[in-house]
Scaffold this active site. Structure first.
Site: not given
Ligand code: IPE
Ligand code: IPE
Ligand code: MG
Length: 237
Positions: A21, A69
């Site tokens: 993340d 997602n």
């Molecule tokens: C979890 O991260 C999913 C992945 C890393 C693929 P998210 O960014 O989607 O999670 P939330 O929305 O912060 O809980």
């Molecule tokens: C994780 O990074 C990747 C996926 C969930 C696909 P994020 O895109 O969730 O990054 P933040 O949480 O917005 O920083």
């Molecule tokens: Mg995230």
């Protein structure tokens, strides 16, 4: 074979899961578009697959894309799917050289056809490899996995008793042991639907470091923290 009384050999996790993340925040901090963060996140994933293989980890599950997602813009989800395709194609030589097996967790049916086909081909080609197994959790949700497992169990034979063992046998990768360690980058203290069944007794490690900044050193820090944990599985110490 290492002795089980050797704490070092006992302490290396067999299965590590990573909630990768912080790609978006990494980009925002640099006034870049989110896609740039995902691109750097892909490079971090390559570094950590290598670090885990070098460390002797047997199973590594990477949370690439959750069932939730899809709530993001079509532009962002399309970009991530493109990166997945690029990764599967570009990294196959590395997987071949290191005899690393690629597997999938999640619902293939919800993925674009070209990605599903690419993933299935990579899984098939690397299936005989005896090295580390990398599970790509893609269109994966812990709740969705349990629902799909229960549906399969019921469809298989209406008389199969609903037991933990039987539900488990219909999860996406029932032969893989539960994760010993689940790592989350970017400082969030939540599971976000990752390995809900399998992670019941996983040790959690949360790091503030955003995923694109992850290095082998950061990964080793997580392994060291795991070594200091006392696992009880509900028993008395
Ligand atoms: C979890 O991260 C999913 C992945 C890393 C693929 P998210 O960014 O989607 O999670 P939330 O929305 O912060 O809980
Ligand atoms: C994780 O990074 C990747 C996926 C969930 C696909 P994020 O895109 O969730 O990054 P933040 O949480 O917005 O920083
Ligand atoms: Mg995230």
């Amino acid at each position: 074979m290492p002795s089980l009384s050797n704490p070092e050999s006992r302490a290396l996790p067999v299965h590590v899961g990573i909630i990768m993340d912080g790609n978006g925040r990494w980009a925002e901090k640099r006034r870049l578009i989110r896609s740039q963060g995902h691109l750097e996140g892909l490079k971090a994933a390559k570094r950590i697959v290598k670090a885990a293989s070098d460390a002797g980890i047997r199973f590594l599950t990477l949370y690439v894309f959750s069932t939730e997602n899809w709530k993001r813009t079509a532009e962002e989800t399309g970009f991530i799917m493109g990166l997945v395709k690029q990764y599967l194609r570009g990294e196959l030589d590395f997987y071949r050289e290191n005899r690393i097996r690629i597997r999938h967790a999640g619902d293939l049916r919800g993925l674009p056809n070209d990605i599903a086909a690419e993933l299935a081909a990579a899984c098939e080609e690397t299936a005989p490899f005896p090295g580390m197994q990398v599970v790509l959790a893609l269109n994966y949700g812990g709740r969705d996995e349990i629902v799909r497992a229960v549906k399969k169990l019921v469809a298989e034979n209406g008389e199969t008793p609903i037991t933990e063992q039987n539900i488990r046998s219909f999860l996406d990768n029932p032969d893989i042991p539960d994760p010993d360690l689940v790592i989350r980058s970017a400082g969030e203290y939540r599971t976000s639907n990752f390995l809900l069944w399998e992670g019941a007794y996983s040790e959690y490690y949360v790091s503030d470091v955003l995923w694109p900044d992850w290095t082998k050193e950061e990964f080793d820090r997580a392994l060291a923290a795991y070594r200091g944990r006392c696992r009880k599985f509900g028993g008395a110490a």
